[in-house]
Write a protein that holds these residues in place. Structure first.
Motif, PDB file in Angstrom:
ATOM      1  N   SER A   1       0.840  -1.552   0.236  1.00 38.82           N
ATOM      2  CA  SER A   1      -0.030   0.439  -0.234  1.00 38.82           C
ATOM      3  C   SER A   1       0.804   1.381  -0.012  1.00 38.82           C
ATOM      4  O   SER A   1       0.765   2.414  -0.743  1.00 38.82           O
ATOM      5  CB  SER A   1      -0.781  -0.084   0.415  1.00 38.82           C
ATOM      6  N   LEU A   2       1.807   1.779   0.552  1.00 40.95           N
ATOM      7  CA  LEU A   2       2.940   2.284   0.913  1.00 40.95           C
ATOM      8  C   LEU A   2       4.342   1.831   0.873  1.00 40.95           C
ATOM      9  O   LEU A   2       4.455   0.846   1.760  1.00 40.95           O
ATOM     10  CB  LEU A   2       2.360   3.069   2.302  1.00 40.95           C
ATOM     11  N   LEU A   3       5.592   2.095   0.130  1.00 42.83           N
ATOM     12  CA  LEU A   3       6.403   1.176  -0.042  1.00 42.83           C
ATOM     13  C   LEU A   3       6.589   2.592   0.708  1.00 42.83           C
ATOM     14  O   LEU A   3       7.167   3.951   1.306  1.00 42.83           O
ATOM     15  CB  LEU A   3       6.782   1.408  -1.697  1.00 42.83           C
ATOM     16  N   ILE A   4       8.589   2.022   0.893  1.00 44.69           N
ATOM     17  CA  ILE A   4       9.964   2.631   1.996  1.00 44.69           C
ATOM     18  C   ILE A   4      10.020   3.669   0.296  1.00 44.69           C
ATOM     19  O   ILE A   4      10.434   3.195  -0.787  1.00 44.69           O
ATOM     20  CB  ILE A   4      10.849   1.976   1.820  1.00 44.69           C
TER      21      ILE A   4
ATOM     22  N   ALA B   1      -2.947  10.164   6.686  1.00 44.28           N
ATOM     23  CA  ALA B   1      -2.066  10.665   5.410  1.00 44.28           C
ATOM     24  C   ALA B   1      -3.158  10.417   4.469  1.00 44.28           C
ATOM     25  O   ALA B   1      -4.517   9.934   4.742  1.00 44.28           O
ATOM     26  CB  ALA B   1      -1.715   8.642   5.566  1.00 44.28           C
ATOM     27  N   LEU B   2      -3.231  11.821   3.680  1.00 48.06           N
ATOM     28  CA  LEU B   2      -4.003  12.031   2.497  1.00 48.06           C
ATOM     29  C   LEU B   2      -3.409  11.470   1.383  1.00 48.06           C
ATOM     30  O   LEU B   2      -3.294  10.267   0.225  1.00 48.06           O
ATOM     31  CB  LEU B   2      -3.979  13.259   2.732  1.00 48.06           C
ATOM     32  N   PHE B   3      -1.957  11.424   0.747  1.00 46.81           N
ATOM     33  CA  PHE B   3      -1.469  10.943  -0.353  1.00 46.81           C
ATOM     34  C   PHE B   3      -0.622  11.396  -0.995  1.00 46.81           C
ATOM     35  O   PHE B   3       0.226  11.952   0.439  1.00 46.81           O
ATOM     36  CB  PHE B   3      -2.243  12.165  -1.512  1.00 46.81           C
ATOM     37  N   ILE B   4       0.474  10.370  -1.916  1.00 42.83           N
ATOM     38  CA  ILE B   4       1.959  10.404  -1.851  1.00 42.83           C
ATOM     39  C   ILE B   4       1.961  11.725  -2.896  1.00 42.83           C
ATOM     40  O   ILE B   4       1.706  11.942  -3.846  1.00 42.83           O
ATOM     41  CB  ILE B   4       2.066   9.259  -2.291  1.00 42.83           C
ATOM     42  N   TRP B   5       3.249  12.831  -2.539  1.00 43.97           N
ATOM     43  CA  TRP B   5       3.693  13.308  -3.578  1.00 43.97           C
ATOM     44  C   TRP B   5       4.964  13.162  -3.434  1.00 43.97           C
ATOM     45  O   TRP B   5       5.240  14.148  -4.859  1.00 43.97           O
ATOM     46  CB  TRP B   5       3.623  15.405  -2.743  1.00 43.97           C
ATOM     47  N   MET B   6       5.535  12.800  -3.698  1.00 41.25           N
ATOM     48  CA  MET B   6       6.973  11.879  -4.246  1.00 41.25           C
ATOM     49  C   MET B   6       6.938  11.124  -3.754  1.00 41.25           C
ATOM     50  O   MET B   6       6.960  10.169  -2.713  1.00 41.25           O
ATOM     51  CB  MET B   6       7.786  13.366  -3.997  1.00 41.25           C
ATOM     52  N   SER B   7       7.975   9.663  -4.697  1.00 42.44           N
ATOM     53  CA  SER B   7       7.839   8.527  -4.424  1.00 42.44           C
ATOM     54  C   SER B   7       9.306   8.105  -5.346  1.00 42.44           C
ATOM     55  O   SER B   7       9.562   8.484  -6.321  1.00 42.44           O
ATOM     56  CB  SER B   7       7.193   7.465  -4.531  1.00 42.44           C
ATOM     57  N   THR B   8      10.935   7.479  -3.423  1.00 44.69           N
ATOM     58  CA  THR B   8      11.742   7.373  -4.443  1.00 44.69           C
ATOM     59  C   THR B   8      12.520   5.770  -4.171  1.00 44.69           C
ATOM     60  O   THR B   8      11.706   5.780  -3.233  1.00 44.69           O
ATOM     61  CB  THR B   8      12.912   8.328  -3.824  1.00 44.69           C
TER      62      THR B   8
ATOM     63  N   HIS C   1      16.468   5.733 -12.841  1.00 47.04           N
ATOM     64  CA  HIS C   1      14.526   4.719 -12.518  1.00 47.04           C
ATOM     65  C   HIS C   1      14.357   5.146 -10.623  1.00 47.04           C
ATOM     66  O   HIS C   1      13.094   4.525 -10.319  1.00 47.04           O
ATOM     67  CB  HIS C   1      14.786   4.005 -12.746  1.00 47.04           C
ATOM     68  N   GLN C   2      14.943   6.286 -10.244  1.00 45.32           N
ATOM     69  CA  GLN C   2      14.576   6.411  -8.773  1.00 45.32           C
ATOM     70  C   GLN C   2      13.767   6.933  -8.445  1.00 45.32           C
ATOM     71  O   GLN C   2      12.967   6.473  -7.794  1.00 45.32           O
ATOM     72  CB  GLN C   2      15.724   7.150  -8.313  1.00 45.32           C
ATOM     73  N   THR C   3      13.292   7.718  -9.009  1.00 46.60           N
ATOM     74  CA  THR C   3      11.828   8.185  -9.218  1.00 46.60           C
ATOM     75  C   THR C   3      10.201   7.440  -9.470  1.00 46.60           C
ATOM     76  O   THR C   3      10.393   6.712 -10.967  1.00 46.60           O
ATOM     77  CB  THR C   3      11.361   9.682  -9.516  1.00 46.60           C
ATOM     78  N   ARG C   4       9.944   7.166  -8.631  1.00 44.99           N
ATOM     79  CA  ARG C   4       8.153   6.202  -9.147  1.00 44.99           C
ATOM     80  C   ARG C   4       7.520   7.177  -9.568  1.00 44.99           C
ATOM     81  O   ARG C   4       6.389   7.679  -8.793  1.00 44.99           O
ATOM     82  CB  ARG C   4       8.152   5.523  -7.316  1.00 44.99           C
ATOM     83  N   TRP C   5       7.206   7.770 -11.104  1.00 46.41           N
ATOM     84  CA  TRP C   5       6.459   8.888 -11.086  1.00 46.41           C
ATOM     85  C   TRP C   5       5.238   8.734 -10.788  1.00 46.41           C
ATOM     86  O   TRP C   5       4.220   9.150 -10.371  1.00 46.41           O
ATOM     87  CB  TRP C   5       7.214   8.863 -12.591  1.00 46.41           C
ATOM     88  N   ARG C   6       4.691   6.646 -11.373  1.00 42.60           N
ATOM     89  CA  ARG C   6       3.149   6.703 -11.089  1.00 42.60           C
ATOM     90  C   ARG C   6       2.648   6.937 -10.063  1.00 42.60           C
ATOM     91  O   ARG C   6       1.599   6.647  -9.576  1.00 42.60           O
ATOM     92  CB  ARG C   6       3.329   4.621 -11.266  1.00 42.60           C
ATOM     93  N   ARG C   7       3.130   7.038  -8.902  1.00 40.56           N
ATOM     94  CA  ARG C   7       2.971   6.760  -7.083  1.00 40.56           C
ATOM     95  C   ARG C   7       2.588   8.180  -7.315  1.00 40.56           C
ATOM     96  O   ARG C   7       2.405   9.196  -5.759  1.00 40.56           O
ATOM     97  CB  ARG C   7       3.961   6.494  -6.234  1.00 40.56           C
TER      98      ARG C   7
END
Length: 475
Positions: A162-165, A448-455, A463-469
């Motif tokens: 559901s939520l990733l490191i 917790a509302l939303f993901i604003w960045m994911s690495t 490929h470090q940025t998970r753009w889909r998240r």
């Protein structure tokens, strides 16, 4: 503590009384809540309609500070040091200014410049302008973090998938109501420990009572909640409530619910609870001896926990990934795995031999609710003793089969606040309520509302940025 709070209030009222009298107002006006604020607006030359903002939660805190700062400006307290003293130590400086002769009321125009005769004193150097701008930005950011919204990063895999490191979240303080600071004297933007030097980032010499402003809703089953880790109340930290480590889990049960876990399935009040869409159950994967390629495991976001013999593996994955894995030729079967009841496990809450529970089979447990009265006996004392003693601040001892609360033998106990049961979506890789029990209501931080960045730090640079998240709402 109560005597200290009363002493502080008396000093503030005494100082305000004298300052009102210096402005030609009756001193008793300073003692009437609401009306005293209206008089402060008049004395500082601000419009009376500002009182309207004081009825709006969160905004009333910000506007209230602004009114107070304008009020002391009317007495010539313009410097950064004086403004900080008025906000942080009013019980010292309001009496000081009220009783000293040199502090006088300068009129309504003082908050915009001392009139023409004093204008030269207000000429600011570029250094002061920058300093005030930085201090204002820090104050604004602190108020936003405290009362509106705060950034949070996922540090562990307990909520996967559901939520990733590496997911960066925004956590709303407004949904459940902002909790006012319990330990108000602390270093800005540091939670409990100062970076680099690893010392306490707060002073616990002053602790305020728990209070929560009105919110949009209460904590609901299924919400992803950030809260303070209850076990930080113990050695070696002994941290105040609001300085305990931030945890994030999913709420499984709310006050008054009866929770049972049977073969890893949660039941609430006898009904099967909805499983997280992207949660990761444990599976036993039987192969022909050839494990899947590491790239495929990474793509399906599968965590290989351990190997049994040559052909069997315990893996954590979503149900969608389990279905995809079953299609590979070298996979013979994929079976969901859970721990059967096998005897007393000391690590499982409530850590008592009367309860033969495991990670995947426990309960029934009734979640405490404010105003709920329990009978104290061999079964309820192990379950609720920590809540009574630690979270509700009672002195508790056990004498034989009796519970002694604040020096008196108790046959029953009535809870003073609500409690919640929190669990990670990655059920076999999560330290949650199954290990340490209930989360008190005063530990709730926000939703917790939303993901604003994911690495993804493991991935290569491109490929470090998970753009889909990015900007994904949390469900």
């Amino acid at each position: 503590m109560v005597y200290a709070v009363v002493a502080f209030l008396v000093l503030i009222w005494a100082g305000s009384w004298k300052l009102f009298k210096k402005a030609g107002r009756p001193g008793w006006e300073a003692l009437i809540p609401g009306y005293s604020t209206y008089i402060m607006l008049k004395l500082s030359g601000r419009p009376a309609w500002w009182l309207f903002w004081l009825f709006i939660p969160v905004f009333n805190v910000i506007v209230g500070i602004g009114i107070y700062m304008d009020f002391v400006k009317s007495y010539g307290k313009f410097t950064i040091r004086q403004q900080a003293a008025a906000i942080l130590l009013p019980f010292i400086f309001l009496p000081k200014w009220g009783f000293e002769k040199k502090t006088q009321y300068l009129g309504q125009s003082a908050n915009i410049g001392f009139k023409e005769a004093h204008r030269e004193k207000l000429v600011k150097s570029s250094t002061r302008e920058w300093t005030e701008a930085i201090l204002f930005a820090m104050l604004a950011a602190t108020l936003i973090r405290t009362f509106f919204i705060e950034a949070y990063v996922i540090p562990s895999g307990s909520m996967e998938s559901s939520l990733l490191i590496g997911d960066y979240l925004f956590v709303s303080k407004v949904n459940y109501g902002p909790r006012t600071p319990i330990t108000p004297v602390s270093f800005p933007f540091a939670h409990h420990t100062m970076p680099l030097i690893n010392t306490k980032a707060y002073w616990d010499g002053i602790k305020l009572p728990y209070f929560r402003l009105p919110g949009l809703s209460t904590v609901k089953k299924g919400d992803v909640v950030v809260f303070n880790y209850p076990m930080d109340a113990d050695s070696p930290f002994y941290r105040p409530v609001d300085k305990r480590e931030n945890y994030i889990k999913r709420c499984q049960a709310t006050p008054g619910d009866t929770l049972t876990i049977i073969n890893a399935q949660v039941y609430i009040n006898g009904k099967k609870a909805l499983n997280p869409v992207d949660g990761q159950p444990a599976y036993i994967v039987h192969t022909n001896g050839q494990l899947l390629d590491s790239l495929i495991l990474r793509e399906l976001h599968i965590d290989v926990r351990q190997q049994f013999g040559d052909n069997d593996y315990e893996m954590l994955m979503t149900r969608q990934s389990a279905k995809a894995m079953s299609a590979y030729a070298n996979v013979k079967s994929v079976t969901e795995y859970y721990q059967n009841i096998s005897g007393f496990e000391e690590s499982i809450f409530p850590h008592d031999k009367h309860f033969r529970w495991t990670l995947d089979n426990l309960g029934p447990i009734i979640i405490p609710k404010k105003g709920w009265t329990i009978t104290l006996n061999d079964l309820t004392i192990p379950m609720y003793k920590r809540a009574i003693e630690v979270y509700e601040n009672n002195k508790v001892t056990i004498s034989g089969k009796d519970l002694i609360i604040n020096g008196k033998k108790a046959a029953t106990y009535t809870f003073k606040q609500d409690y919640y049961w929190m669990m990670g979506d990655n059920r076999h890789n999560s330290e949650d309520s199954r290990f340490w029990g209930f989360v008190p209501e005063d530990h709730i931080v926000g939703k917790a509302l939303f993901i604003w960045m994911s690495t993804d730090e493991i991935a290569d640079f491109l490929h470090q940025t998970r753009w889909r998240r990015i900007f994904k709402w949390i469900r």
